[in-house]
Design a protein around this motif. Structure first.
Motif, PDB file in Angstrom:
ATOM      1  N   SER A 392       0.916  -1.038   0.067  1.00 34.83           N
ATOM      2  CA  SER A 392       0.128  -0.092   0.141  1.00 34.83           C
ATOM      3  C   SER A 392       1.006   1.239  -0.028  1.00 34.83           C
ATOM      4  O   SER A 392       1.821   1.307   0.788  1.00 34.83           O
ATOM      5  CB  SER A 392      -0.726   0.124   1.192  1.00 34.83           C
TER       6      SER A 392
ATOM      7  N   GLU B 328      -9.475   0.542  -2.817  1.00 37.03           N
ATOM      8  CA  GLU B 328      -8.637   1.225  -3.678  1.00 37.03           C
ATOM      9  C   GLU B 328      -7.829   2.355  -2.903  1.00 37.03           C
ATOM     10  O   GLU B 328      -6.719   2.640  -2.802  1.00 37.03           O
ATOM     11  CB  GLU B 328      -9.102   1.884  -4.825  1.00 37.03           C
ATOM     12  N   GLY B 348      -4.978  -0.179  -1.437  1.00 31.78           N
ATOM     13  CA  GLY B 348      -4.210   0.396  -2.614  1.00 31.78           C
ATOM     14  C   GLY B 348      -3.298   1.406  -2.011  1.00 31.78           C
ATOM     15  O   GLY B 348      -2.130   1.499  -2.148  1.00 31.78           O
ATOM     16  N   LEU B 371      -4.342   2.371  -8.818  1.00 31.43           N
ATOM     17  CA  LEU B 371      -4.494   1.446  -7.868  1.00 31.43           C
ATOM     18  C   LEU B 371      -5.375   0.360  -7.950  1.00 31.43           C
ATOM     19  O   LEU B 371      -6.270   0.474  -8.867  1.00 31.43           O
ATOM     20  CB  LEU B 371      -4.874   2.397  -6.617  1.00 31.43           C
ATOM     21  N   PRO B 372      -5.052  -0.738  -7.333  1.00 28.68           N
ATOM     22  CA  PRO B 372      -5.938  -1.789  -7.403  1.00 28.68           C
ATOM     23  C   PRO B 372      -7.504  -1.534  -6.858  1.00 28.68           C
ATOM     24  O   PRO B 372      -7.733  -1.049  -5.705  1.00 28.68           O
ATOM     25  CB  PRO B 372      -5.268  -2.874  -6.507  1.00 28.68           C
ATOM     26  N   ALA B 377      -7.052  -5.151  -4.193  1.00 30.81           N
ATOM     27  CA  ALA B 377      -5.957  -4.590  -3.247  1.00 30.81           C
ATOM     28  C   ALA B 377      -5.559  -6.030  -2.066  1.00 30.81           C
ATOM     29  O   ALA B 377      -4.512  -6.103  -1.361  1.00 30.81           O
ATOM     30  CB  ALA B 377      -6.416  -3.450  -2.516  1.00 30.81           C
ATOM     31  N   SER B 381      -0.831  -4.488  -6.241  1.00 35.04           N
ATOM     32  CA  SER B 381      -0.154  -3.442  -5.741  1.00 35.04           C
ATOM     33  C   SER B 381      -0.506  -2.006  -6.695  1.00 35.04           C
ATOM     34  O   SER B 381      -0.957  -2.206  -7.880  1.00 35.04           O
ATOM     35  CB  SER B 381       1.212  -3.661  -5.505  1.00 35.04           C
ATOM     36  N   PRO B 382      -0.288  -1.076  -6.140  1.00 35.54           N
ATOM     37  CA  PRO B 382      -0.127   0.404  -7.132  1.00 35.54           C
ATOM     38  C   PRO B 382       0.792  -0.039  -8.331  1.00 35.54           C
ATOM     39  O   PRO B 382       1.787  -0.640  -8.077  1.00 35.54           O
ATOM     40  CB  PRO B 382       0.294   1.345  -6.371  1.00 35.54           C
TER      41      PRO B 382
END
Lengths: 437, 437
Positions: A392, B328, B348, B371-372, B377, B381-382
């Motif tokens: 994150s 997210e 995220g 972002l997921p 998430a 990952s981002p």
């Protein structure tokens, strides 16, 4: 049997054909079957899983037999030799040592105006490992999937593998799973196993990420459930590309090519060499070693369809062809492999020098043997601890930092037509500047 | 309009419904269309790309107009304000600074017996960025996709974005692309753009990895071409989950919820709070701020369908609900956000404290805003530099190291029924031990 090509353009064409060998037209038909399996398991749970196991694997399993029992797990240790147990333990230890290196760590960065930015890594809650069964038994694949999940500190590691004759799971596979720290094992394979892991059933838990190789049905199922869960990759048949110069030993090269071909009739085994004498010797040696090979029919088929020797004018040309192919395994059997490495851009795993057959990496060296196939090394990496981690982003702004950023955010938000984005900043800054309101 | 829920089980059910909001039944129908587009572009190249652009985007484009010209790129700088240019430059600089931190680096490890193991990171050869168009204009998305590719040192960065009215591409988007170092831009959107990047056409180059958000057609196309190329993720509609205690300001919370809802009528905006007074104030404030909102209809729709306030008995309970949802964007609008962070497992991006609205991260803080979504998430990952990098494992064994490993490899290879694997090691060791043969 193993063809020799001397023309550059023909080599390029043939390598392209071999790289694309999995894109067969039957995929669409198989996909319909896989979709049906996924839908049924999603809707009916265990019942569908057991029905498909009977249909596809010809094993009649009761719900309470799905999970491999503690006594079965204990018994497996009695069924493997002491030597095999020790080899599994040695492999596990070396795989773990490699995977423990440079694991991504969480960090925060303290910037000006009390801004804090960072990344926080956490493991997935549950990992699902698919281990192929059928004719083969792959304890090494168990280790290569479970050890990185364990190093990532995944709290719950679930394994699935198809039942063999009499519902049996190979003892070496069960021992490897226990040595690697797998938490629970289910007797199910194929698309129905992937469905169970993606959606969960009464018995089999839903997981967050599914890894491990499988046949075309397993691979199609993984592609279809991607997005519901994470997956490691879409594995195709295995392949090796060897770049060799005049210093290479044809007996070793032949064994390395056959070590690939013996996996699967779709496996690819390619030699690019600057030495035409070596090329001919390798072809002869492959014939010789094939003669008493226990898997001769399958291995010959792979060599005939997806085996290739190409003679190239320089090692740089070989590297260029290799980069186009982006092989899963690349052996640099040349006098100065580290110099040639500089020309390599895409490969799953690279084996340097004449004392490093691919088999070292398949079992013992430590790096993962689950690698990108079919040209996907152009963009993908080996399975690793990262497969079971995600992160994150962390952001903390202070009042003063927000004030300084407000103007730029306001301009960008308004340019994008998003007024509440701007307001979410402006309301805060307004209050900070006029605290009494 | 914004509903308040006080029951735990109802909150769980509603959050599940909202998390699953993209799984609509029309997807299968849309997938057939997307498959057709992919096949046509693969077969016919530019011609199909231009036909679909006329059909879906209602723009009649000639082949030579597909690529955005140098004069158009120059002209874009005349069309954006000096303030917007400076804001884009500031954002680019801060995104780059964040993404330059802790980029994975190649390494080798020298072990006993001259064993060398390592990982070698290299960028993909070509990256393809999808930037949505239509009603919106997202220069920030250009930066968030192109800057990590640039930091990864991708040699060729290709961007596609759908043409607007009169074939025009938004000037701020073109400026952002140039500031971020995009190499070439094509005037094409939708599934046909993804197909062009995956397969290549006469004009548009085939790439190795495709990133960037898009509508459902773009997302389906990305899923279908995954395996032919790499992709970043399957993006769904955006979402924010805010955890707030009694110290939170309802005006800010309302603005943050609306900043999410104003993106898309499918966007989700969720507040979990321990304070029922705050909950009611936020609901009122959302109504007030909606009144003169320029995107009121769309935003209200999102709030009505996918907006939610749940009152929980503790921040720990809120964290548990949030982990199930895996948002997210997660805002921790509480007195001690770093303490609460310890309870968070999946998100995220996490925004800590009352001076950190999500908009800070959307534009300027530096972490990626791609972002997921939709619960991914849990495992994803981002977007980041890693999206454009891959690595190869490196293995070099010495003769003595191979001798020591030979027995374990032999045992494992034979247990797996792969004799040539064993031979590839044994032939070498035999020659080492009897160098005269």
């Amino acid at each position: 049997m193993l063809r020799i090509i001397t023309q550059w353009t023909e080599a390029k064409t043939e390598l392209r054909r071999i790289c694309d060998r999995t894109h067969d037209d039957q995929v669409v038909h198989k996909e319909a079957t896989v979709r049906e399996v996924l839908q049924a398991v999603k809707r009916l749970g265990d019942r569908a899983v057991l029905d498909y196991t009977l249909e596809f694997d010809h094993q009649k399993i009761k719900p309470e037999e799905l999970r491999v029992s503690g006594s079965e797990l204990d018994a497996a240790y009695q069924q493997v030799s002491k030597e095999l147990l020790m080899a599994i333990q040695q492999a596990r230890q070396q795989i773990e040592a490699f995977h423990r290196q440079r694991v991504p760590k969480s960090w925060v960065h303290f910037g000006e105006d009390e801004i804090v930015l960072g990344k926080r890594y956490t493991p997935v809650d549950r990992a699902g490992l698919y281990i192929p069964g059928g004719l083969a038994c792959y304890p090494s694949t168990v280790l290569m999937n479970a050890v990185p999940a364990k190093v990532a500190q995944v709290p719950r590691i679930v394994m699935v593998t198809p039942p063999g004759k009499d519902k049996v799971i190979n003892a070496a596979v069960l021992v490897a799973a226990q040595e690697a720290g797998v938490d629970e094992i289910y007797r199910v394979g194929g698309a129905q196993a992937i469905a169970a892991l993606a959606y969960g059933t009464e018995t089999i838990p839903k997981v967050d990420v599914i890894t491990g190789p499988g046949n075309i049905y397993v691979t199609l199922a993984k592609k279809l459930v991607y997005g519901t869960v994470g997956i490691d990759s879409l594995a195709g048949p295995s392949e090796v590309l060897i770049i060799a110069d005049e210093t290479a030993n044809p007996v070793y090269i032949a064994a390395d090519l056959l070590a690939q071909a013996e996996h699967d009739s779709m496996a690819a085994a390619i030699l690019l060499t600057t030495d035409s004498t070596l090329a001919r010797k390798v072809v002869d040696e492959v014939e010789r070693q094939l003669m008493d090979h226990p898997r001769r029919t399958l291995t010959e088929k792979a060599i005939a369809h997806y085996g290739l020797v190409a003679i190239v004018d320089s090692l740089e040309s070989a590297a260029e062809l290799s980069n186009d192919f982006a092989p899963e395994h690349l052996e640099l059997e040349v006098d100065d492999p580290w110099a040639l490495l500089q020309n390599i851009r895409h490969a799953g795993a690279i084996f340097l020098g004449s004392s490093t057959p691919e088999a070292v990496g398949d079992y013992l060296a430590g790096p993962n043997h689950t690698l990108p196939t079919s040209g996907s090394a152009r963009y993908a990496s080996p399975l690793g601890v990262e497969t079971f981690l995600k992160h994150s982003s962390l952001v903390q702004y202070s009042p003063i930092a927000l004030q300084k950023a407000a103007n730029a955010i306001d301009i960008l938000a308004k340019a994008e037509g998003l007024p509440s984005h701007a307001n979410s900043v402006l309301f805060r800054v307004r209050d900070q500047l006029n605290p009494e309101t």
